[in-house]
Write a protein that holds these residues in place. Structure first.
Motif, PDB file in Angstrom:
ATOM      1  N   MET A 103      -1.160   0.487  -6.113  1.00 37.20           N
ATOM      2  CA  MET A 103      -1.480   1.583  -7.023  1.00 37.20           C
ATOM      3  C   MET A 103      -0.788   1.392  -8.376  1.00 37.20           C
TER       4      MET A 103
ATOM      5  N   LYS B 129      -6.901   6.576  -8.729  1.00 40.04           N
ATOM      6  CA  LYS B 129      -7.417   6.362  -7.380  1.00 40.04           C
ATOM      7  C   LYS B 129      -6.356   5.625  -6.576  1.00 40.04           C
ATOM      8  N   ALA B 130      -6.214   6.043  -5.320  1.00 40.35           N
ATOM      9  CA  ALA B 130      -5.208   5.434  -4.454  1.00 40.35           C
ATOM     10  C   ALA B 130      -5.725   5.343  -3.032  1.00 40.35           C
ATOM     11  N   SER B 131      -5.259   4.322  -2.360  1.00 47.18           N
ATOM     12  CA  SER B 131      -5.524   4.110  -0.949  1.00 47.18           C
ATOM     13  C   SER B 131      -4.188   4.350  -0.240  1.00 47.18           C
TER      14      SER B 131
ATOM     15  N   ARG C 237      -8.682   7.511   1.038  1.00 48.77           N
ATOM     16  CA  ARG C 237      -8.805   7.272  -0.397  1.00 48.77           C
ATOM     17  C   ARG C 237      -8.767   8.634  -1.082  1.00 48.77           C
ATOM     18  N   THR C 238      -7.833   8.753  -2.019  1.00 47.03           N
ATOM     19  CA  THR C 238      -7.643  10.012  -2.726  1.00 47.03           C
ATOM     20  C   THR C 238      -7.081   9.701  -4.106  1.00 47.03           C
ATOM     21  N   LYS C 239      -6.651  10.711  -4.810  1.00 47.30           N
ATOM     22  CA  LYS C 239      -6.080  10.508  -6.146  1.00 47.30           C
ATOM     23  C   LYS C 239      -4.626  10.965  -6.175  1.00 47.30           C
TER      24      LYS C 239
ATOM     25  N   ASP D 194     -13.588  10.196   3.741  1.00 46.10           N
ATOM     26  CA  ASP D 194     -13.336   8.958   3.004  1.00 46.10           C
ATOM     27  C   ASP D 194     -12.099   8.267   3.578  1.00 46.10           C
ATOM     28  N   TRP D 195     -12.302   7.561   4.682  1.00 44.44           N
ATOM     29  CA  TRP D 195     -11.194   6.915   5.376  1.00 44.44           C
ATOM     30  C   TRP D 195     -11.667   5.611   5.995  1.00 44.44           C
TER      31      TRP D 195
ATOM     32  N   ARG E 187       0.837  -1.195   0.000  1.00 42.66           N
ATOM     33  CA  ARG E 187       0.000   0.000   0.000  1.00 42.66           C
ATOM     34  C   ARG E 187       0.877   1.253   0.000  1.00 42.66           C
TER      35      ARG E 187
END
Length: 145
Positions: free
Chosen positions: A121, A100-102, A89-91, A69-70, A37
């Motif tokens: 990713m 999109k990425a975590s 979660r974001t970009k 968004d978590w 991750r």
């Protein structure tokens, strides 16, 4: 008929990327196929109601961010120990495209790069060439000239 898979971009061992959802530009990132991750250096992570608040220190200053968004995840660190971390979660913007990425929030103050981009990713999107670096940033810089 199967839809053809998009061609994978070549990415180097490090790059300078943007996090557009957070308004962060030109953050130094290490590309790490050994990490599952992605993670980012941050401080003062706390919950306030349903909001997760955290501070991203930059070279010039520190700014507080918040997201709804978590989630919490058990993450195994590079030393093999598991710890619970907040994950947002974001970009991530690479080569002019948003992915999109975590990203887990952690203290990376001892690390050279504040952002680590892991294989989750990268998978099915990029091929890593460790002899290169800043390919996305160089491409972006050419379009600004």
């Amino acid at each position: 008929m199967d839809k053809p898979k998009p061609e994978k971009k070549i990415i180097g061992r490090s790059d300078i990327v943007d996090l557009p959802d957070l308004g962060v530009k030109n953050i130094h990132a290490k590309i790490d196929t050994g990490a599952y991750r992605s993670s980012i250096h941050c401080k003062k992570v706390r919950l306030e109601g349903e909001s997760l608040k955290f501070t991203l220190p930059t070279e010039s200053n520190a700014k507080e961010y918040q997201t709804h968004d978590w989630e919490r995840k058990m993450i195994k660190s590079s030393n093999g120990e598991s710890q619970e971390r907040f994950v947002i979660r974001t970009k991530i913007r690479l080569f002019g495209k948003d992915y999109k990425a975590s990203i887990s929030l952690t203290d990376r103050s001892e690390m050279k790069n504040p952002l680590l981009i892991g294989r989750r990713m990268l998978k099915d999107r990029f091929i890593v060439d460790v002899s290169k670096k800043n390919l996305s940033y160089q491409e972006h810089s050419k379009t600004l000239k």
